[in-house]
Design an enzyme around this catalytic site. Structure first.
Site, PDB file in Angstrom:
ATOM      1  CE1 TYR A 123      -6.270  -6.237  -0.163  1.00 20.89           C
ATOM      2  CE2 TYR A 123      -6.973  -8.649   1.049  1.00 20.89           C
ATOM      3  CZ  TYR A 123      -6.285  -6.959   0.881  1.00 20.89           C
ATOM      4  OH  TYR A 123      -6.390  -6.581   2.379  1.00 20.89           O
ATOM      5  CG  PHE A 409       4.231  -7.053   6.179  1.00 15.82           C
ATOM      6  CD1 PHE A 409       3.461  -6.632   5.549  1.00 15.82           C
ATOM      7  CD2 PHE A 409       5.433  -8.525   5.536  1.00 15.82           C
ATOM      8  CE1 PHE A 409       2.990  -6.820   4.701  1.00 15.82           C
ATOM      9  CE2 PHE A 409       4.144  -8.303   4.175  1.00 15.82           C
ATOM     10  CZ  PHE A 409       3.546  -7.475   3.460  1.00 15.82           C
TER      11      PHE A 409
END
Length: 409
Positions: A123, A409
């Site tokens: 990322y 999450f």
């Protein structure tokens, strides 16, 4: 065949989720897990990449509010379910999804995007950087004692069913969020994560248990944990696995840790995700017997540099011009004058000479106060253009407590 990238339709959920699950190994999803995530997902924030009728890529985000230095809760996209089918790698699908997602997040007015990475190396090219760390402790409770503060013995502990005290525990968590950067304010429905406990994920441990700490009848702390019984020829050597532990004051905090240290038939406590400055390390008599390890946790992306930097406060007065590089989100590139202190901040475009030069990744790493700009300058990725500017900014960006993400999450 060109890939079609579009917002997920309700009728496409099954194919989309199956693609995501297959990318992460294709093992059976625990009972109830897909239903839980389906309830939490905001479908209009989910993206699918399609090769004809076949879903070959997934990405999405949740609408979060994230605590930042100073205690403000800032709108943030909680990026999730990112995957590309193994048959369609190296075709630009991931880049296209990240491009579309950040454009959408910007259009929604959310100045931050955050994620947890299965493979952190992926990322950085999209402007993300680790903004929090998490601490794992595997504590030998036969050799480590706790030095507890006055008042610990006045805290009443009692077992309870986790569901019976869920609302009170959530109220306590909500009060704790603003005290530590990096914690998400849980939206309705997210409290269910603390209770989700499929047998297939216990690895021989008990169902989740809960003990609450009370003072004068009021809940002041809680711990959720599981016990994995184990015995050998010498006797019991069970493990206490701490899932969540929150407390409002040092005495309640110490009382809960002392409890898990002394559960019968156990010899160790395992906690996978604690803040790196956890006071537990100061209570423990022998840190060497705590077998500590640190890894990245929450990765941060500044979607709107000006709004993000203005949303937090700064430990000391600061007036600095930042020359920001951001190839993936070019609207952030250029010079920004950041002024602020412990009461508030502003960040506006400027033509004034730059004091520091850095990319948006370095800003992301330092944003929550867990990584110093001085440390980043040691790698050559932050350049000081005005003498003294680096020290001023590095101190101002810091946080009194380490940023921390308490759950995924």
């Amino acid at each position: 065949m060109p890939t079609d990238l579009r917002v997920l339709a309700e009728a496409e959920w099954d194919d989309w989720f199956a693609t995501f699950a297959l990318a992460f190994g294709g093992t059976p999803t625990p009972a109830g897990k897909e239903e839980l995530w389906r309830d939490l997902v905001e479908v209009d924030r989910m993206l699918g990449a399609w090769d004809g009728d076949t879903c070959v890529g997934t990405a999405g985000s949740f609408s979060f509010r994230l605590s930042v230095p100073g205690g403000a809760l800032v709108d943030a996209a909680g990026v999730t379910t990112v995957s590309v089918a193994a048959t369609h790698r190296r075709r630009g699908i991931l880049t296209a999804m990240m491009r579309r997602q950040l454009d959408d997040v910007r259009a929604l007015g959310e100045p931050l995007a955050v994620l947890t990475a299965s493979e952190p190396v992926i990322y950085g090219r999209f402007g993300y950087a680790p903004g929090t760390l998490q601490l794992k402790a595997d504590i030998d409770t036969t050799r480590v004692q706790l030095s507890v503060p006055p008042g610990t013995d006045d805290v009443r502990l009692r077992y309870t069913r986790p569901a019976d005290v869920l609302d009170a525990c959530e109220e306590l968590y909500a009060r704790r969020v603003v005290a530590r950067p990096g914690m998400p304010a849980r939206q309705p429905g997210w409290e269910r994560l603390g209770l989700f406990d499929p047998e297939s994920e216990r690895d021989g441990a008990s169902p989740v248990q809960c003990v609450v700490a009370e003072r004068a009848g009021e809940l002041v702390g809680y711990v959720r944990f599981a016990v994995k019984p184990e015995f050998d020829w010498k006797g019991p050597k069970g493990v206490v696995r701490v899932r969540d532990l929150e407390a409002e004051d040092p005495a309640a905090y110490a009382a809960l840790w002392r409890f898990v240290f002394t559960i019968d038939l156990t010899t160790s406590v395992l906690a996978y995700s604690r803040p790196v400055d956890d006071p537990l390390l100061q209570l423990a008599s022998d840190i060497r017997r705590c077998d500590l390890a640190v890894r990245d946790s929450l990765h941060v992306r500044l979607v709107e540099v000006g709004a993000a930097l203005a949303a937090r406060t700064y430990r000391t007065p600061l007036d600095v011009v930042l020359e920001v590089e951001d190839a993936f989100c070019p609207w952030n590139a250029g010079r920004w004058r950041l002024t602020g202190d412990a009461k508030g901040a502003s960040c506006e475009r400027t033509r004034d000479p730059a004091d520091l030069a850095l990319s948006v990744r370095e800003l992301a790493a330092a944003y929550l106060g867990g990584t110093s700009l001085t440390s980043l300058a040691g790698t050559g990725r932050v350049r000081e253009l005005r003498p003294g500017a680096l020290a001023e900014a590095s101190v101002a960006f810091g946080s009194d407590v380490a940023p921390w993400l308490p759950h995924g999450f």
